[in-house]
Design a protein around this motif. Structure first.
Motif, PDB file in Angstrom:
ATOM      1  N   GLY A 228      88.915-100.414 -68.354  1.00  0.00           N
ATOM      2  CA  GLY A 228      89.724-101.462 -68.953  1.00  0.00           C
ATOM      3  C   GLY A 228      89.774-101.277 -70.452  1.00  0.00           C
ATOM      4  N   TRP A 229      90.591-102.101 -71.079  1.00  0.00           N
ATOM      5  CA  TRP A 229      90.755-102.021 -72.520  1.00  0.00           C
ATOM      6  C   TRP A 229      89.489-102.485 -73.229  1.00  0.00           C
ATOM      7  N   SER A 230      89.307-102.015 -74.443  1.00  0.00           N
ATOM      8  CA  SER A 230      88.194-102.451 -75.274  1.00  0.00           C
ATOM      9  C   SER A 230      88.249-103.971 -75.441  1.00  0.00           C
ATOM     10  N   GLY A 231      87.116-104.613 -75.292  1.00  0.00           N
ATOM     11  CA  GLY A 231      87.050-106.059 -75.443  1.00  0.00           C
ATOM     12  C   GLY A 231      87.331-106.838 -74.176  1.00  0.00           C
TER      13      GLY A 231
ATOM     14  N   SER B  73      68.313 -88.500 -63.159  1.00  0.00           N
ATOM     15  CA  SER B  73      67.411 -88.573 -62.007  1.00  0.00           C
ATOM     16  C   SER B  73      68.167 -89.133 -60.800  1.00  0.00           C
ATOM     17  N   PRO B  74      67.717 -88.789 -59.594  1.00  0.00           N
ATOM     18  CA  PRO B  74      68.378 -89.301 -58.390  1.00  0.00           C
ATOM     19  C   PRO B  74      68.284 -90.833 -58.297  1.00  0.00           C
ATOM     20  N   VAL B  75      69.416 -91.451 -57.965  1.00  0.00           N
ATOM     21  CA  VAL B  75      69.508 -92.901 -57.751  1.00  0.00           C
ATOM     22  C   VAL B  75      70.489 -93.150 -56.617  1.00  0.00           C
ATOM     23  N   ASP B  76      70.622 -94.414 -56.239  1.00  0.00           N
ATOM     24  CA  ASP B  76      71.574 -94.779 -55.183  1.00  0.00           C
ATOM     25  C   ASP B  76      72.996 -94.938 -55.710  1.00  0.00           C
ATOM     26  N   LEU B  77      73.115 -95.478 -56.925  1.00  0.00           N
ATOM     27  CA  LEU B  77      74.427 -95.824 -57.463  1.00  0.00           C
ATOM     28  C   LEU B  77      74.444 -95.561 -58.959  1.00  0.00           C
ATOM     29  N   ILE B  78      75.515 -94.960 -59.425  1.00  0.00           N
ATOM     30  CA  ILE B  78      75.735 -94.802 -60.863  1.00  0.00           C
ATOM     31  C   ILE B  78      76.991 -95.589 -61.201  1.00  0.00           C
ATOM     32  N   VAL B  79      76.857 -96.503 -62.161  1.00  0.00           N
ATOM     33  CA  VAL B  79      78.010 -97.280 -62.620  1.00  0.00           C
ATOM     34  C   VAL B  79      78.445 -96.660 -63.940  1.00  0.00           C
ATOM     35  N   VAL B  80      79.706 -96.244 -63.979  1.00  0.00           N
ATOM     36  CA  VAL B  80      80.258 -95.540 -65.127  1.00  0.00           C
ATOM     37  C   VAL B  80      81.219 -96.460 -65.860  1.00  0.00           C
ATOM     38  N   GLU B  81      80.968 -96.632 -67.141  1.00  0.00           N
ATOM     39  CA  GLU B  81      81.863 -97.417 -67.983  1.00  0.00           C
ATOM     40  C   GLU B  81      82.681 -96.440 -68.806  1.00  0.00           C
ATOM     41  N   GLY B  82      83.980 -96.416 -68.565  1.00  0.00           N
ATOM     42  CA  GLY B  82      84.852 -95.441 -69.201  1.00  0.00           C
ATOM     43  C   GLY B  82      85.250 -94.378 -68.191  1.00  0.00           C
TER      44      GLY B  82
ATOM     45  N   GLY C 226      96.515-109.361 -74.271  1.00  0.00           N
ATOM     46  CA  GLY C 226      97.872-108.897 -74.536  1.00  0.00           C
ATOM     47  C   GLY C 226      98.094-107.432 -74.207  1.00  0.00           C
ATOM     48  N   LYS C 227      97.186-106.830 -73.472  1.00  0.00           N
ATOM     49  CA  LYS C 227      97.306-105.422 -73.076  1.00  0.00           C
ATOM     50  C   LYS C 227      97.777-105.353 -71.630  1.00  0.00           C
ATOM     51  N   PRO C 228      98.536-104.314 -71.304  1.00  0.00           N
ATOM     52  CA  PRO C 228      98.997-104.183 -69.915  1.00  0.00           C
ATOM     53  C   PRO C 228      97.846-103.762 -69.001  1.00  0.00           C
TER      54      PRO C 228
END
Length: 167
Positions: free
Chosen positions: A9-12, A93-102, A119-121
């Motif tokens: 998503g957009w910054s902010g 290291s091995p994990v179950d889930l990686i959450v990626v921002e960006g 105000g962003k699409p």
């Protein structure tokens, strides 16, 4: 390879706020979770004058710092290209889930964090890997599930029930 969930998503828009609110929900379910954050601008974890800063300033390719509670490896790119997400994940290291921002153009399932008041699409029309949108307002013409951005536990439950596959 762990499962990957993206927040885009957009910054902010509230990606980090949503992520930090969902982490305890995932962990309460017994998942080991790591995160990756892509910064579009330069950043530094170090401070001028500190030993590790001086090591890097003197030309070290990598500097590893260890303290009683954590360790960190800093790699200087110098004139190298940014490594791919896949290359970076090999260092984790091995994990179950990686959450990626960006990394919004990478091919893994993403939840778009969208605030119409910015105000962003929306990005979902241009990004085929968006599978749901977390928003603080109703959205017209959205072909994806629209989740309540102000109810992060509900967003996490959607991830656990609709996206996460238990091994």
């Amino acid at each position: 390879m762990p499962q990957i969930l993206g927040l885009a998503g957009w910054s902010g828009s509230g990606k980090t706020t949503l992520l930090t609110a969902m982490l305890p929900v995932f962990i309460a379910q017994g998942l080991r979770v790591s995160t990756v954050k892509h910064a579009h601008h330069g950043f530094d974890l170090d401070r001028p004058g500190k030993d590790t800063f001086r090591h890097r300033e003197a030309g070290a390719s990598e500097t590893l710092v260890l303290g009683g509670a954590r360790w960190a490896l800093m790699h200087e790119l110098r004139d190298e290209e940014e490594p791919s997400l896949e290359e970076l994940l090999q260092h984790m290291s091995p994990v179950d889930l990686i959450v990626v921002e960006g990394f919004k153009t990478h091919p893994f399932p993403k939840i778009e964090v969208h605030r119409p008041s910015l105000g962003k699409p929306p990005i979902w029309p241009e990004h085929p890997h968006v599978v749901a949108v977390a928003s603080d307002a109703p959205l017209r013409d959205c072909p994806h599930p629209v989740l309540n951005l102000n109810a992060p536990a509900e967003v996490a439950d959607f991830v656990l029930s609709e996206l996460y596959v238990r091994a």
